[in-house]
Design a protein around this motif. Sequence first.
Motif, PDB file in Angstrom:
ATOM      1  N   SER A  29     -37.248 -88.625 -11.491  1.00 63.14           N
ATOM      2  CA  SER A  29     -38.433 -89.481 -11.641  1.00 63.14           C
ATOM      3  C   SER A  29     -38.105 -90.865 -12.169  1.00 63.14           C
ATOM      4  O   SER A  29     -39.016 -91.673 -12.347  1.00 63.14           O
ATOM      5  N   THR A  30     -36.844 -91.162 -12.420  1.00 63.33           N
ATOM      6  CA  THR A  30     -36.498 -92.454 -13.006  1.00 63.33           C
ATOM      7  C   THR A  30     -35.589 -93.245 -12.064  1.00 63.33           C
ATOM      8  O   THR A  30     -35.328 -92.844 -10.928  1.00 63.33           O
ATOM      9  N   THR A  31     -35.079 -94.383 -12.538  1.00 59.09           N
ATOM     10  CA  THR A  31     -34.322 -95.322 -11.699  1.00 59.09           C
ATOM     11  C   THR A  31     -32.949 -94.769 -11.337  1.00 59.09           C
ATOM     12  O   THR A  31     -32.242 -94.225 -12.188  1.00 59.09           O
ATOM     13  N   TRP A  32     -32.561 -94.966 -10.062  1.00 56.46           N
ATOM     14  CA  TRP A  32     -31.242 -94.528  -9.601  1.00 56.46           C
ATOM     15  C   TRP A  32     -30.287 -95.688  -9.395  1.00 56.46           C
ATOM     16  O   TRP A  32     -29.091 -95.503  -9.489  1.00 56.46           O
ATOM     17  N   PHE A  33     -30.781 -96.855  -9.092  1.00 58.42           N
ATOM     18  CA  PHE A  33     -29.918 -98.036  -9.110  1.00 58.42           C
ATOM     19  C   PHE A  33     -30.759 -99.300  -9.175  1.00 58.42           C
ATOM     20  O   PHE A  33     -31.933 -99.322  -8.814  1.00 58.42           O
ATOM     21  N   HIS A  34     -30.112-100.326  -9.683  1.00 57.12           N
ATOM     22  CA  HIS A  34     -30.735-101.645  -9.838  1.00 57.12           C
ATOM     23  C   HIS A  34     -29.804-102.656  -9.183  1.00 57.12           C
ATOM     24  O   HIS A  34     -28.600-102.657  -9.439  1.00 57.12           O
ATOM     25  N   ALA A  35     -30.348-103.520  -8.317  1.00 60.41           N
ATOM     26  CA  ALA A  35     -29.509-104.469  -7.584  1.00 60.41           C
ATOM     27  C   ALA A  35     -30.162-105.844  -7.572  1.00 60.41           C
ATOM     28  O   ALA A  35     -31.378-105.966  -7.429  1.00 60.41           O
ATOM     29  N   SER A  36     -29.344-106.868  -7.730  1.00 60.70           N
ATOM     30  CA  SER A  36     -29.794-108.256  -7.607  1.00 60.70           C
ATOM     31  C   SER A  36     -28.800-109.009  -6.731  1.00 60.70           C
ATOM     32  O   SER A  36     -27.596-108.714  -6.748  1.00 60.70           O
ATOM     33  N   MET A  37     -29.293-109.979  -5.976  1.00 61.75           N
ATOM     34  CA  MET A  37     -28.431-110.719  -5.046  1.00 61.75           C
ATOM     35  C   MET A  37     -29.081-112.052  -4.699  1.00 61.75           C
ATOM     36  O   MET A  37     -30.291-112.234  -4.840  1.00 61.75           O
ATOM     37  N   ASP A  38     -28.237-112.995  -4.272  1.00 52.62           N
ATOM     38  CA  ASP A  38     -28.726-114.272  -3.774  1.00 52.62           C
ATOM     39  C   ASP A  38     -29.248-114.090  -2.363  1.00 52.62           C
ATOM     40  O   ASP A  38     -28.754-113.255  -1.608  1.00 52.62           O
ATOM     41  N   CYS A  39     -30.246-114.889  -2.006  1.00 53.02           N
ATOM     42  CA  CYS A  39     -30.813-114.767  -0.672  1.00 53.02           C
ATOM     43  C   CYS A  39     -31.188-116.131  -0.119  1.00 53.02           C
ATOM     44  O   CYS A  39     -31.414-117.091  -0.867  1.00 53.02           O
ATOM     45  N   ALA A  40     -31.218-116.210   1.186  1.00 50.77           N
ATOM     46  CA  ALA A  40     -31.553-117.456   1.872  1.00 50.77           C
ATOM     47  C   ALA A  40     -32.163-117.122   3.211  1.00 50.77           C
ATOM     48  O   ALA A  40     -31.971-116.027   3.756  1.00 50.77           O
ATOM     49  N   ALA A  41     -32.919-118.090   3.763  1.00 49.36           N
ATOM     50  CA  ALA A  41     -33.503-117.900   5.085  1.00 49.36           C
ATOM     51  C   ALA A  41     -32.396-117.726   6.109  1.00 49.36           C
ATOM     52  O   ALA A  41     -31.319-118.311   5.988  1.00 49.36           O
ATOM     53  N   GLY A  42     -32.644-116.933   7.130  1.00 46.40           N
ATOM     54  CA  GLY A  42     -31.606-116.576   8.065  1.00 46.40           C
ATOM     55  C   GLY A  42     -31.308-117.602   9.127  1.00 46.40           C
ATOM     56  O   GLY A  42     -31.176-117.272  10.313  1.00 46.40           O
TER      57      GLY A  42
END
Length: 234
Positions: A29-42
Motif C-alpha cells: 500500500s505504500t511507495t515502491w519507487f520515486h523518480a525525478s528527471m529533466d524533460c523537454a518538448a520533443g
Amino acid sequence: MPSIAKVILFFSSAKATAISVGLLGFCMSTTWFHASMDCAAGASNATFENGSATITVGLFDLISERKSCPSIGRDPEFFKVFAELGEIGPAPQILHVLCVLLLVLCLVSSCGSILISLYNSVSNPYETYMGPVGVYVCSSVSACLSFAVLVLFALNVFVNHMPEELVKSLSTLGPLKVRDPQIEMGLGYYLVIPYLALSLLAIGLIYLYQHAAYTHRREQQRPTQDAPKEIMMY
C-alpha cells in the motif's frame, strides 16, 4: 499434548510469519519507487532547461509532481498505475501485474504457514503436509516468490525504463523527451526484504524443533544400544 518446546517453537514460527504478513500488506500500500528527471518538448532542437518531472509510484497508484515540465501541468495529479502502464507497452504492464500476483500468492502461502504452525502448536499431527513439511513448503514458497518480486520489479524499473516511459505517457500536448533520471526505490520495495527474512526465520524455527526432537529420540535410544549384551538378554 505437544511438549512445551514444540509449542514455543511452532508458536514463534506463526508469530514471525504473522509479522511478515503485516509487513507485506503495508508494503503493498505504500511507495515502491520515486523518480525525478529533466524533460523537454520533443522537438529536434529541444533543450532541457524547460523543467523537471517527478513521479511517486506504488503498486496501484501513481502521483505526478511535475515542475514546469512542457506539455503537462504543475499541480500534483493522481493516476492508476495499471492504466498508465497499458499506455507504454505490454512488457512493463505484464511484469507489474506479475509482481502483484506473486505478492498475493506470498500472502496466501504465509497465511497457510500460520495456520499449520498454530495447528502444530496445539496438536501432534503426523509428518504430512499438516506437520513441519507444510510449514517448510508454505514458507519456502513465500521466500522464493518474494525474491522473484525483488528481481522482477527491479528489472522493470531499470531495464524496461518504466519511470521514463511513465513520464512520457503523462504528456497530454505532444511528445516529451526526458533525461538524467534519478530513481530511488521506495519503502514498499525494501519491506519485501524483511518479509523474505522472516519467512526464512519461520523455516529455521521449525528445523530447530525437528533437530531437537531427533536429538532427544537418539538420547533415549542410546542406553539400550550401549547396554552389555548380558543385561539385554534378561
